[in-house]
Design a protein around this motif. Structure first.
Motif, PDB file in Angstrom:
ATOM      1  N   ILE A  68      59.190 -42.707  30.568  1.00 23.22           N
ATOM      2  CA  ILE A  68      59.157 -41.436  31.294  1.00 23.22           C
ATOM      3  C   ILE A  68      58.313 -40.440  30.503  1.00 23.22           C
ATOM      4  N   VAL A  69      57.403 -39.778  31.191  1.00 25.39           N
ATOM      5  CA  VAL A  69      56.627 -38.697  30.592  1.00 25.39           C
ATOM      6  C   VAL A  69      57.322 -37.405  30.998  1.00 25.39           C
ATOM      7  N   VAL A  70      57.666 -36.586  30.008  1.00 25.63           N
ATOM      8  CA  VAL A  70      58.429 -35.363  30.285  1.00 25.63           C
ATOM      9  C   VAL A  70      57.654 -34.145  29.780  1.00 25.63           C
ATOM     10  N   GLN A  71      57.445 -33.184  30.687  1.00 28.94           N
ATOM     11  CA  GLN A  71      56.863 -31.889  30.317  1.00 28.94           C
ATOM     12  C   GLN A  71      58.017 -30.918  30.110  1.00 28.94           C
ATOM     13  N   VAL A  72      58.016 -30.230  28.987  1.00 25.60           N
ATOM     14  CA  VAL A  72      59.105 -29.309  28.656  1.00 25.60           C
ATOM     15  C   VAL A  72      58.538 -27.911  28.452  1.00 25.60           C
ATOM     16  N   GLU A  73      59.141 -26.936  29.144  1.00 29.68           N
ATOM     17  CA  GLU A  73      58.754 -25.534  28.975  1.00 29.68           C
ATOM     18  C   GLU A  73      59.877 -24.793  28.272  1.00 29.68           C
ATOM     19  N   PRO A  93      66.039 -41.169  19.135  1.00 26.90           N
ATOM     20  CA  PRO A  93      65.323 -42.448  19.172  1.00 26.90           C
ATOM     21  C   PRO A  93      64.611 -42.733  20.495  1.00 26.90           C
ATOM     22  N   GLN A  94      65.148 -42.253  21.598  1.00 24.34           N
ATOM     23  CA  GLN A  94      64.517 -42.509  22.895  1.00 24.34           C
ATOM     24  C   GLN A  94      63.200 -41.755  23.054  1.00 24.34           C
ATOM     25  N   VAL A  95      63.013 -40.684  22.279  1.00 25.35           N
ATOM     26  CA  VAL A  95      61.743 -39.943  22.303  1.00 25.35           C
ATOM     27  C   VAL A  95      60.773 -40.697  21.403  1.00 25.35           C
ATOM     28  N   GLN A  96      59.872 -41.448  22.033  1.00 22.17           N
ATOM     29  CA  GLN A  96      58.921 -42.278  21.299  1.00 22.17           C
ATOM     30  C   GLN A  96      57.767 -41.456  20.732  1.00 22.17           C
ATOM     31  N   GLN A  97      57.348 -40.451  21.492  1.00 19.20           N
ATOM     32  CA  GLN A  97      56.258 -39.580  21.074  1.00 19.20           C
ATOM     33  C   GLN A  97      56.593 -38.162  21.514  1.00 19.20           C
ATOM     34  N   CYS A  98      56.178 -37.195  20.708  1.00 20.48           N
ATOM     35  CA  CYS A  98      56.427 -35.792  21.029  1.00 20.48           C
ATOM     36  C   CYS A  98      55.205 -34.991  20.602  1.00 20.48           C
ATOM     37  N   TYR A  99      54.677 -34.234  21.538  1.00 22.96           N
ATOM     38  CA  TYR A  99      53.504 -33.404  21.271  1.00 22.96           C
ATOM     39  C   TYR A  99      53.836 -31.957  21.601  1.00 22.96           C
ATOM     40  N   TYR A 100      53.578 -31.057  20.665  1.00 22.53           N
ATOM     41  CA  TYR A 100      53.706 -29.622  20.883  1.00 22.53           C
ATOM     42  C   TYR A 100      52.332 -29.172  21.362  1.00 22.53           C
ATOM     43  N   VAL A 101      52.236 -28.676  22.606  1.00 19.43           N
ATOM     44  CA  VAL A 101      50.940 -28.488  23.247  1.00 19.43           C
ATOM     45  C   VAL A 101      50.739 -27.058  23.748  1.00 19.43           C
ATOM     46  N   THR A 102      49.507 -26.779  24.136  1.00 19.98           N
ATOM     47  CA  THR A 102      49.187 -25.507  24.786  1.00 19.98           C
ATOM     48  C   THR A 102      49.184 -25.737  26.292  1.00 19.98           C
ATOM     49  N   GLY A 103      49.154 -24.658  27.052  1.00 16.46           N
ATOM     50  CA  GLY A 103      49.129 -24.770  28.508  1.00 16.46           C
ATOM     51  C   GLY A 103      50.477 -24.398  29.106  1.00 16.46           C
ATOM     52  N   GLU A 104      50.726 -24.870  30.312  1.00 19.69           N
ATOM     53  CA  GLU A 104      51.977 -24.538  30.996  1.00 19.69           C
ATOM     54  C   GLU A 104      53.193 -25.096  30.269  1.00 19.69           C
ATOM     55  N   ALA A 105      53.102 -26.337  29.829  1.00 15.10           N
ATOM     56  CA  ALA A 105      54.214 -26.958  29.100  1.00 15.10           C
ATOM     57  C   ALA A 105      54.076 -26.642  27.615  1.00 15.10           C
ATOM     58  N   ASP A 106      55.196 -26.652  26.923  1.00 10.21           N
ATOM     59  CA  ASP A 106      55.191 -26.456  25.473  1.00 10.21           C
ATOM     60  C   ASP A 106      55.264 -27.784  24.722  1.00 10.21           C
ATOM     61  N   PHE A 107      55.923 -28.763  25.349  1.00  7.98           N
ATOM     62  CA  PHE A 107      56.042 -30.091  24.768  1.00  7.98           C
ATOM     63  C   PHE A 107      55.717 -31.138  25.820  1.00  7.98           C
ATOM     64  N   MET A 108      55.124 -32.227  25.379  1.00  9.39           N
ATOM     65  CA  MET A 108      54.952 -33.427  26.197  1.00  9.39           C
ATOM     66  C   MET A 108      55.655 -34.543  25.438  1.00  9.39           C
TER      67      MET A 108
END
Length: 155
Positions: A68-73, A93-108
């Motif tokens: 699952i790809v999750v966008q978090v604001e 552990p279920q979060v395989q990758q976490c990116y702190y990003v710019t744009g509408e979402a804060d995390f992917m």
């Protein structure tokens, strides 16, 4: 001062494809002795260039996992809340990758679970019970077309 030279880059390219490649084989490919390759690999581990030696598992052989790809604001960009949220994602552990990003979402996030019941429980733990999270949006992966782990290495 350059941290890595072209021989280090060649070693990294080989290790990213198969980190079980023998030091002798690496040396033969790039023109170094096995002990010289070993010293370079040890140095790159000590410098943190090589973070981990891991096994990449094939999810098709582990049952019907759901990606699952999750966008978090976030509610607001408060440093302490963002830091706390980063730590929570990092420790899950279920979060395989976490990116702190710019744009509408804060995390992917890239999340892998065994079933939707597990994901529902996880959404409560990670999102609903976090007052700093305003909303999240989930996209279920139908097929993993590419899942690359190798980083581009300068030539």
């Amino acid at each position: 001062m350059e941290l890595l030279d072209s021989l280090d880059h060649k070693i990294l390219e080989i290790l990213q494809l198969n980190n079980l490649t023998s030091q002798r084989e690496i040396g033969n490919k790039i023109g170094l002795s096995a002990p010289a390759v070993q010293r370079r690999i040890t140095r790159m581990r000590e410098l943190g260039v090589i973070k981990k030696d891991i096994a990449v598992l094939n999810p098709e052989h582990l049952g019907q996992l759901i990606t699952i790809v999750v966008q978090v604001e976030m509610e607001a960009d408060k440093v302490e809340m963002v830091t706390k949220t980063k730590r929570k994602f990092e420790q899950t552990p279920q979060v395989q990758q976490c990116y702190y990003v710019t744009g509408e979402a804060d995390f992917m996030l890239i999340v892998v679970v065994s079933n939707m019941k597990e994901y529902e429980k996880l959404t409560h733990e990670l999102f609903f019970n976090n007052p700093g999270i305003q909303r999240f949006k989930s996209s279920i992966c139908m097929d993993i077309v590419k899942s690359g782990l190798a980083l581009p290495v300068p030539k």
